[in-house]
Design a protein around this motif. Sequence first.
Motif, PDB file in Angstrom:
ATOM      1  N   ARG A  67      41.438  39.454  50.332  1.00 31.10           N
ATOM      2  CA  ARG A  67      42.549  39.450  49.089  1.00 31.10           C
ATOM      3  C   ARG A  67      43.278  38.366  48.567  1.00 31.10           C
ATOM      4  N   LYS A  68      43.659  37.799  47.501  1.00 29.31           N
ATOM      5  CA  LYS A  68      43.746  36.920  46.731  1.00 29.31           C
ATOM      6  C   LYS A  68      45.335  36.198  47.564  1.00 29.31           C
ATOM      7  N   ASP A  94      47.652  31.683  43.718  1.00 29.12           N
ATOM      8  CA  ASP A  94      47.504  31.430  42.422  1.00 29.12           C
ATOM      9  C   ASP A  94      46.638  30.869  41.781  1.00 29.12           C
ATOM     10  N   ASP A  95      46.836  31.075  40.166  1.00 33.33           N
ATOM     11  CA  ASP A  95      46.225  29.730  39.575  1.00 33.33           C
ATOM     12  C   ASP A  95      46.195  27.979  40.341  1.00 33.33           C
ATOM     13  N   ASN A 108      37.226  33.782  46.179  1.00 36.35           N
ATOM     14  CA  ASN A 108      37.441  34.615  45.282  1.00 36.35           C
ATOM     15  C   ASN A 108      36.801  35.603  44.824  1.00 36.35           C
ATOM     16  N   THR A 159      50.379  32.926  47.982  1.00 40.20           N
ATOM     17  CA  THR A 159      51.083  34.016  47.517  1.00 40.20           C
ATOM     18  C   THR A 159      51.973  34.111  48.815  1.00 40.20           C
TER      19      THR A 159
END
Length: 179
Positions: free
Chosen positions: A47-48, A51-52, A42, A57
Motif C-alpha cells: 500500500r502507498k 506522497d509524491d 510502487n 503517509t
Amino acid sequence: MVLSLDRVVLLNEETTTEKTEKRNIPSRGVPSSESLYLPPYNSNETRKFQDDNEVPTRNLWSLEEVINFVFPKKYQEKYHEIAVKFLILLTSKTKLNGSDISLFVSENKISKATFYNRVLPRLRRVGMIKIERETIVPLESKRKFRPMRISLSKTFGNYLMKIGDSWLAIVDDARSRQG
C-alpha cells in the motif's frame, strides 16, 4: 563469482617477496533464511506509504501486510498463512507458553516440523518474537524440563527504523550540502 585476494609474504634470508593469490569462492547469493522480501515500492503488493513529495503517509500496514516482508505470500504461501495465524494469536494474548503453542499447532493441523523448524525460528531471527526458556528440575526426579514462553518483540521494528532513519539522515545531509 566472488574473488578474494589474500596477500602472502614469503620471507627468506636474502629478500622479502610478496605474492598475491586468487581464491575462488562460489557466490550463491543471500540465503533465504537471512533475507527479507522487499517488492518494488510502487508495486501492487504494498500500500502507498509516501506522497509524491516523499512525505510518509499516516496509514499503517496490517499484520498480514507486515508478515509479507518476512514470509512473502507470493513465494511462501503456507509459511505466510501459519505466521499470520500464530501472530494473531500472540497479539491477542501477548505471551504464550508451551501448552498454548502445542494447542495452536494441533488445532490448526500444522506440521510440527514446519512450525518449529521454519516459521518460529524465522520470526525469532527477524526480531518479531522473543523466545524464553526456563529450566525446571522437579524435586522428585532428576529429569529437567525447559518450558518455552513466547512473547512479542519490538526488535524487528527498531531494526528497520534504525536502517530507515540512517538512510533519511544520509539523504538529508547530501541534499543540504547541495542546497
